[in-house]
Design an enzyme around this catalytic site. Structure first.
Site, PDB file in Angstrom:
ATOM      1  CG  ASP A  11      -1.762  -0.142  -3.269  1.00 17.82           C
ATOM      2  OD1 ASP A  11      -1.647  -1.249  -3.936  1.00 17.82           O
ATOM      3  OD2 ASP A  11      -2.914   0.641  -3.308  1.00 17.82           O
ATOM      4  CE1 TYR A 229      -3.734  10.601  -3.030  1.00 20.29           C
ATOM      5  CE2 TYR A 229      -4.306   9.427  -5.214  1.00 20.29           C
ATOM      6  CZ  TYR A 229      -4.441   9.730  -3.788  1.00 20.29           C
ATOM      7  OH  TYR A 229      -5.157   8.602  -2.994  1.00 20.29           O
ATOM      8  CE  LYS A 232      -5.304  11.418   1.577  1.00 24.58           C
ATOM      9  NZ  LYS A 232      -4.260  12.327   1.985  1.00 24.58           N
TER      10      LYS A 232
HETATM   11  C1  F6R Z   1      -7.497   6.145  -2.726  1.00 32.35           C
HETATM   12  C2  F6R Z   1      -7.182   5.309  -4.018  1.00 32.35           C
HETATM   13  C3  F6R Z   1      -8.397   5.175  -4.956  1.00 32.35           C
HETATM   14  C4  F6R Z   1      -7.956   6.058  -6.140  1.00 32.35           C
HETATM   15  C5  F6R Z   1      -9.129   5.830  -7.282  1.00 32.35           C
HETATM   16  C6  F6R Z   1      -8.571   6.373  -8.637  1.00 32.35           C
HETATM   17  O1  F6R Z   1      -6.191   6.010  -1.902  1.00 32.35           O
HETATM   18  O2  F6R Z   1      -6.179   4.606  -4.256  1.00 32.35           O
HETATM   19  O3  F6R Z   1      -9.372   5.725  -4.370  1.00 32.35           O
HETATM   20  O4  F6R Z   1      -7.457   7.189  -6.114  1.00 32.35           O
HETATM   21  O5  F6R Z   1      -9.626   4.705  -7.484  1.00 32.35           O
HETATM   22  O6  F6R Z   1      -7.419   5.767  -8.959  1.00 32.35           O
HETATM   23  P1  F6R Z   1      -6.696   5.618 -10.302  1.00 32.35           P
HETATM   24  O7  F6R Z   1      -6.278   7.265 -10.694  1.00 32.35           O
HETATM   25  O8  F6R Z   1      -5.799   4.790 -10.470  1.00 32.35           O
HETATM   26  O9  F6R Z   1      -7.898   5.246 -11.488  1.00 32.35           O
HETATM   27 MG    MG Z   2      -4.214   0.722  -4.449  1.00 28.30          MG
HETATM   28 MG    MG Z   3      -4.470   1.261   0.221  1.00 28.50          MG
END
Ligand code: F6R
Ligand code: MG
Ligand code: MG
Length: 366
Positions: A11, A229, A232
């Site tokens: 990603d 974190y 994922k």
């Molecule tokens: C799960 C994922 C999303 C982000 C969520 C918050 O793998 O990538 O659910 O965790 O959109 O993202 P931020 O912290 O970048 O705003």
């Molecule tokens: Mg992403």
């Molecule tokens: Mg992804």
């Protein structure tokens, strides 16, 4: 001939939050792999995406852990990050590139890898599975059902050549150790481990009678690499099918049940894994539900004949409907377990910070 299939993904930024890879990212990555094919490094390639993960499906003759091929993937991801993700200000540009520079091998550097070298059979059907908003343990249940459950795979009973069963190589992702368990006689031991999807992850599956490689999955857990974190891991895997292995339809059958997997919103929730065509492989509701896309190929002297979009079929409509019902049900729990993951899985998120903040305010009750 011996061929190596390398499925490498990362990603590195996406369109509208963590939603989908931008077409320009696919174009630039394809251009890079096209040059590598022309230069003779790759036999063939296919670039695609599932959700916000850019997927490089490559064949070559360099074997696993090849510095050249891993280097090519790294350069592709960094180039796409620089030329597209950053330029278009896509969201979370370069997210999975955890290392600052390439050092010979992609392991531990962020991108997910499912890779194996094998002798191409007379006819070689391979199915690549790519998931978004979940983790490597999401493959445990399907791999178990495909290679060890006769209620899923009729061939385990009907086809003499599958009768001896399969060996599962299971990785403890916390300790970086593997153990081989043999089905059917060690099924209960196997299940005791792989039911703990956050820790014990099936890395590969072999046919017992001749050790033929049947399946390989990516096992990296980004949070364990980074210590926090960072999204994922959105795993990939590929499965060889037919002629003494589970049939294509037996491989796909398990996905008719959208089982619950860890991931979804903020990598912190359980949700159903919805099988979708690549067209619908983009997460929306609560950043999900987690999705799995699947491309089938026939290998021809290493060339990727295909792809076929395996879930682009009304036969999986019902699985999608069940997934949507399960999503409705589990979402109503909001931030409560088991909708939200347990504390051991939340360790790499803000839970740790909240606990730290409250540390001095906790009083003994007696
Ligand atoms: C799960 C994922 C999303 C982000 C969520 C918050 O793998 O990538 O659910 O965790 O959109 O993202 P931020 O912290 O970048 O705003
Ligand atoms: Mg992403
Ligand atoms: Mg992804």
């Amino acid at each position: 001939m011996k061929v190596t299939l390398s499925v490498i993904k990362a990603d590195i930024g996406s369109l509208v939050g963590h939603h989908v890879v931008h077409p320009e990212q696919i174009r630039v990555a394809s251009e890079k792999l096209k040059k590598a094919k022309e230069a003779g490094l790759l036999i063939d390639y296919h670039v695609t995406n599932v959700g916000d993960d850019l997927q490089l499906i490559m064949t070559h003759a360099k074997g696993i852990d090849s510095e050249e091929v891993h280097g090519l993937a790294w350069d592709t991801f960094t180039e796409v990050t620089e030329k597209v993700s950053k330029k278009l200000k896509l969201y979370a540009a370069g997210q999975d590139l955890l290392a600052t520079a390439f050092s010979g091998n992609l392991k531990g550097m962020g991108p997910g890898i499912a890779e194996a070298e094998f002798e191409e059979r007379i006819s070689e059907p391979v199915i690549v599975f790519m998931a978004d908003k979940t983790e490597p343990g999401a493959w445990n249940l399907p791999l178990y059902k495909i290679f060890a459950d006769p209620f899923n795979t009729a061939g385990l009973v009907i086809d003499e050549s599958l009768h001896e069963g399969f060996t599962f190589r299971v990785m403890d992702v916390y300790e970086d150790k593997v153990v081989d368990l043999h089905a059917p006689e060690e099924l209960y031991d196997l299940l005791a481990l792989i039911g703990t999807t956050g820790r014990y992850v099936i890395q590969s599956v072999f046919r017992r009678k001749d050790s033929l490689l049947a399946a390989v999955a990516s096992t990296a857990r980004l949070s364990l690499i980074a210590g926090k974190y960072v999204g994922k891991d959105d795993p990939v895997m590929f499965i060889r099918a037919q002629h003494g292995l589970p049939a294509v339809g037996e491989v796909l059958e398990t996905f008719a049940f959208p089982h619950l997997v860890a991931g979804w919103m903020r990598g912190s929730h359980n949700g159903p894994l919805m099988p979708v065509s690549i067209k619908y492989a983009k997460c929306t509701r609560f950043d999900g539900p987690p999705r799995v896309g699947s491309l089938g190929f026939q290998l021809n002297e290493g060339k990727l004949v295909g792809p076929e979009d395996m879930f682009d079929d009304p036969a999986f409509d019902r699985a999608r409907e069940i997934a949507n019902k399960a999503a409705d049900y589990i979402r109503r729990h909001g931030p409560f377990m088991p909708a939200r993951l347990g504390p051991e899985e939340m360790e790499y998120t803000t839970l740790k910070i909240v606990l730290k903040k409250l540390e001095s305010r906790f009083r003994l009750t007696r």
